[in-house]
Write an enzyme that holds these catalytic residues in place. Structure first.
Site, PDB file in Angstrom:
ATOM      1  N   ALA A 187      10.248  -3.199   6.104  1.00 23.03           N
ATOM      2  CA  ALA A 187      10.400  -2.011   6.965  1.00 23.03           C
ATOM      3  C   ALA A 187      10.514  -0.766   6.096  1.00 23.03           C
ATOM      4  O   ALA A 187      11.424   0.045   6.245  1.00 23.03           O
ATOM      5  CB  ALA A 187      11.621  -2.159   7.875  1.00 23.03           C
ATOM      6  N   ALA A 188       9.584  -0.631   5.169  1.00 22.43           N
ATOM      7  CA  ALA A 188       9.719   0.375   4.118  1.00 22.43           C
ATOM      8  C   ALA A 188       8.578   1.385   4.083  1.00 22.43           C
ATOM      9  O   ALA A 188       8.626   2.341   3.325  1.00 22.43           O
ATOM     10  CB  ALA A 188       9.797  -0.324   2.760  1.00 22.43           C
ATOM     11  N   GLY A 189       7.510   1.156   4.876  1.00 24.02           N
ATOM     12  CA  GLY A 189       6.354   2.050   4.821  1.00 24.02           C
ATOM     13  C   GLY A 189       5.336   1.610   3.784  1.00 24.02           C
ATOM     14  O   GLY A 189       4.412   2.350   3.438  1.00 24.02           O
ATOM     15  N   LEU A 190       5.496   0.367   3.284  1.00 26.64           N
ATOM     16  CA  LEU A 190       4.594  -0.151   2.246  1.00 26.64           C
ATOM     17  C   LEU A 190       3.642  -1.210   2.790  1.00 26.64           C
ATOM     18  O   LEU A 190       2.861  -1.807   2.028  1.00 26.64           O
ATOM     19  CB  LEU A 190       5.415  -0.727   1.079  1.00 26.64           C
ATOM     20  CG  LEU A 190       6.240   0.308   0.310  1.00 26.64           C
ATOM     21  CD1 LEU A 190       7.185  -0.379  -0.677  1.00 26.64           C
ATOM     22  CD2 LEU A 190       5.336   1.290  -0.448  1.00 26.64           C
ATOM     23  N   LYS A 223       0.852  -1.218   0.000  1.00 25.25           N
ATOM     24  CA  LYS A 223       0.000   0.000   0.000  1.00 25.25           C
ATOM     25  C   LYS A 223       0.871   1.245   0.000  1.00 25.25           C
ATOM     26  O   LYS A 223       2.053   1.196   0.351  1.00 25.25           O
ATOM     27  CB  LYS A 223      -0.935   0.026   1.211  1.00 25.25           C
ATOM     28  CG  LYS A 223      -0.264  -0.011   2.600  1.00 25.25           C
ATOM     29  CD  LYS A 223       0.287   1.298   3.132  1.00 25.25           C
ATOM     30  CE  LYS A 223       0.931   1.170   4.501  1.00 25.25           C
ATOM     31  NZ  LYS A 223       1.803   2.289   4.876  1.00 25.25           N
ATOM     32  N   PRO A 249       9.523  -4.453  -0.401  1.00 25.22           N
ATOM     33  CA  PRO A 249      10.633  -4.134   0.507  1.00 25.22           C
ATOM     34  C   PRO A 249      10.168  -4.126   1.958  1.00 25.22           C
ATOM     35  O   PRO A 249       9.029  -3.754   2.249  1.00 25.22           O
ATOM     36  CB  PRO A 249      11.068  -2.732   0.065  1.00 25.22           C
ATOM     37  CG  PRO A 249      10.556  -2.577  -1.319  1.00 25.22           C
ATOM     38  CD  PRO A 249       9.320  -3.411  -1.426  1.00 25.22           C
ATOM     39  N   GLY A 270       4.513  -6.541   5.724  1.00 27.29           N
ATOM     40  CA  GLY A 270       4.292  -7.530   6.791  1.00 27.29           C
ATOM     41  C   GLY A 270       2.822  -7.603   7.174  1.00 27.29           C
ATOM     42  O   GLY A 270       2.267  -8.692   7.385  1.00 27.29           O
ATOM     43  N   SER A 271       2.161  -6.448   7.244  1.00 25.18           N
ATOM     44  CA  SER A 271       0.739  -6.407   7.602  1.00 25.18           C
ATOM     45  C   SER A 271      -0.103  -7.066   6.515  1.00 25.18           C
ATOM     46  O   SER A 271      -1.058  -7.798   6.799  1.00 25.18           O
ATOM     47  CB  SER A 271       0.275  -4.958   7.771  1.00 25.18           C
ATOM     48  OG  SER A 271       1.045  -4.303   8.748  1.00 25.18           O
ATOM     49  N   SER A 272       0.246  -6.803   5.259  1.00 23.60           N
ATOM     50  CA  SER A 272      -0.503  -7.372   4.150  1.00 23.60           C
ATOM     51  C   SER A 272      -0.335  -8.888   4.116  1.00 23.60           C
ATOM     52  O   SER A 272      -1.309  -9.632   3.880  1.00 23.60           O
ATOM     53  CB  SER A 272      -0.013  -6.757   2.829  1.00 23.60           C
ATOM     54  OG  SER A 272      -0.785  -7.222   1.765  1.00 23.60           O
ATOM     55  N   ASP A 303      -2.241  -1.808  10.801  1.00 22.51           N
ATOM     56  CA  ASP A 303      -2.550  -1.734   9.366  1.00 22.51           C
ATOM     57  C   ASP A 303      -3.235  -2.993   8.840  1.00 22.51           C
ATOM     58  O   ASP A 303      -3.702  -3.020   7.702  1.00 22.51           O
ATOM     59  CB  ASP A 303      -1.248  -1.594   8.546  1.00 22.51           C
ATOM     60  CG  ASP A 303      -0.707  -0.178   8.552  1.00 22.51           C
ATOM     61  OD1 ASP A 303      -1.406   0.722   9.049  1.00 22.51           O
ATOM     62  OD2 ASP A 303       0.418   0.014   8.053  1.00 22.51           O
TER      63      ASP A 303
HETATM   64  O1  C5P Z   1       0.355  -1.638  15.266  1.00 25.04           O
HETATM   65  P1  C5P Z   1       1.762  -1.919  14.877  1.00 25.04           P
HETATM   66  O2  C5P Z   1       2.352  -3.067  15.657  1.00 25.04           O
HETATM   67  O3  C5P Z   1       1.968  -2.081  13.417  1.00 25.04           O
HETATM   68  O4  C5P Z   1       2.594  -0.636  15.292  1.00 25.04           O
HETATM   69  C1  C5P Z   1       4.007  -0.614  15.382  1.00 25.04           C
HETATM   70  C2  C5P Z   1       4.392   0.505  16.297  1.00 25.04           C
HETATM   71  O5  C5P Z   1       4.065   1.755  15.707  1.00 25.04           O
HETATM   72  C3  C5P Z   1       3.658   0.495  17.617  1.00 25.04           C
HETATM   73  O6  C5P Z   1       4.344  -0.270  18.570  1.00 25.04           O
HETATM   74  C4  C5P Z   1       3.635   1.946  17.997  1.00 25.04           C
HETATM   75  O7  C5P Z   1       4.871   2.309  18.575  1.00 25.04           O
HETATM   76  C5  C5P Z   1       3.544   2.654  16.655  1.00 25.04           C
HETATM   77  N1  C5P Z   1       2.175   3.026  16.306  1.00 25.04           N
HETATM   78  C6  C5P Z   1       1.557   4.078  16.958  1.00 25.04           C
HETATM   79  N2  C5P Z   1       0.282   4.437  16.621  1.00 25.04           N
HETATM   80  C7  C5P Z   1      -0.361   3.788  15.638  1.00 25.04           C
HETATM   81  C8  C5P Z   1       0.247   2.721  14.951  1.00 25.04           C
HETATM   82  C9  C5P Z   1       1.519   2.371  15.314  1.00 25.04           C
HETATM   83  O8  C5P Z   1       2.142   4.697  17.857  1.00 25.04           O
HETATM   84  N3  C5P Z   1      -1.612   4.186  15.312  1.00 25.04           N
END
Ligand code: C5P
Length: 329
Positions: A130-133, A45, A128, A136-138, A170
């Site tokens: 740890a890239a902001g895409l 995404k 990629p 892992g969530s997908s 995500d």
């Molecule tokens: O939810 P997720 O495990 O993907 O989030 C990773 C980290 O990003 C969280 O541990 C938190 O530090 C931060 N985060 C946040 N607020 C969000 C989503 C993520 O602070 N809405």
């Protein structure tokens, strides 16, 4: 949100059988199937907007973000095994461990329905890391949806959302993908009309050669970079009305601090603009940058220029996965 069967392309090539009970353990469900293999795609995404509204008492941040899936994807193959383990084999050895969200997703589904069926997860990474895409969530959402289809599980919408939310902020978005406004931690997903502006037909995704920890980026965000949800609401409204959003509303609260903290990202943004990209934004917490183009030829020219400078650049497009690619053999 909806993921009825018409959203799912299920290809049955073999006799398929599930036994929803186990003779010795009445509460247990054991999946038996003569279809041993299931493939699923997990799309990446981008964030068209990402407004961080403020820090919450639970340590998370309240967000308003407009996300869109793009046609860069990981391929996941699930194979039934004789034992009751969840095993992972990944093309990136550093991801082949129990912490991987795909393993956690499979455990979660099995626990919820007391299923003991073993499964081997093969994960072919293209997105990629740890890239902001959202790779892992997908992947995690794709495993939940694939198991649901493959094993014909009776999971309600709230079961799916519960599991997805517990895996990551995500993950709920990726249960449907497409274009959506996500709020709260990210788990409150409102689908938007699947309209995508012509001026953004092609997307270049540039991944600078660094990985960024999402948690660290959230931690380092100064309160002065918080915003309200004006940008995300304006973009949602425009897209729902079939209109091109104002460029100034494509706002990402993290961009200022990430560019300031990571010179590689700032340099990459400068190089994209220099090469002719009309507009560049950070995706998520970065470091990936996206640049929309209306013409393929222009996107390709800029891609070639940046690749010759040594950058990792993908030519992509928005995709609305109204067909989730779950294929059972
Ligand atoms: O939810 P997720 O495990 O993907 O989030 C990773 C980290 O990003 C969280 O541990 C938190 O530090 C931060 N985060 C946040 N607020 C969000 C989503 C993520 O602070 N809405």
């Amino acid at each position: 949100m909806h993921w009825t069967n018409d959203l799912i392309f299920l290809c049955m090539l073999d006799k398929y059988l599930i036994s929803m009970h186990n003779a010795r353990m009445s509460h247990a469900q054991r999946a038996r199937t003569s279809s041993d293999v299931c493939f699923v795609r997990a799309y990446a995404k981008i964030n068209l907007t990402l407004d961080v509204l403020g820090r919450r008492a639970d340590g998370y941040h309240d967000l308003a973000t407009v996300m869109q899936t793009v046609d860069l994807y990981d391929t996941i193959c699930l194979t039934a095994t004789e034992d009751s383990r969840v095993q992972l084999a990944c093309t990136k050895p550093e991801l082949s461990n129990e912490d991987n969200l795909v393993v956690q997703a499979a455990h979660l589904v099995r626990q919820r329905l007391a299923i003991r069926q073993g499964v081997l997860i093969e994960l072919h990474k293209h997105i990629p890391m740890a890239a902001g895409l959202g790779g892992g969530s997908s992947d995690a959402a794709a495993v939940i949806l694939a198991l649901q289809q493959w094993w014909r599980l009776h999971l309600s919408l709230s079961d799916l959302l519960d599991m997805a939310t517990s895996l990551g902020s995500d993950v709920p978005f990726f249960l449907t993908g497409g274009l959506a406004l996500c709020e709260g931690r990210g788990e409150r997903v409102t689908a938007l009309a699947p309209y995508w502006p012509r001026s953004m037909r092609w997307l270049l995704l540039l991944k600078p050669a660094i990985s960024i920890s999402t948690a660290a980026v959230f931690r380092n965000l100064p309160a002065s970079d918080y915003s309200d949800d004006t940008h995300s609401r304006a973009v949602s409204r425009a897209l729902n009305a079939g209109q091109t959003p104002q460029l100034e509303d494509l706002h990402n609260s993290f961009e200022r601090s990430v560019l300031g903290r990571y010179p590689e990202v700032a340099r990459a943004k400068g190089d994209l603009l220099q090469a002719g990209a009309p507009f560049v934004r950070l995706s998520g917490t970065g470091p990936t940058l996206f640049a929309p183009f209306s013409e393929l030829a222009n996107a390709q020219k800029v891609q070639e220029q940046l690749q010759s400078q040594g950058y990792e650049v993908y030519l992509s497009r928005a995709i609305h996965p109204n067909v989730v690619d779950v294929n059972v053999y």
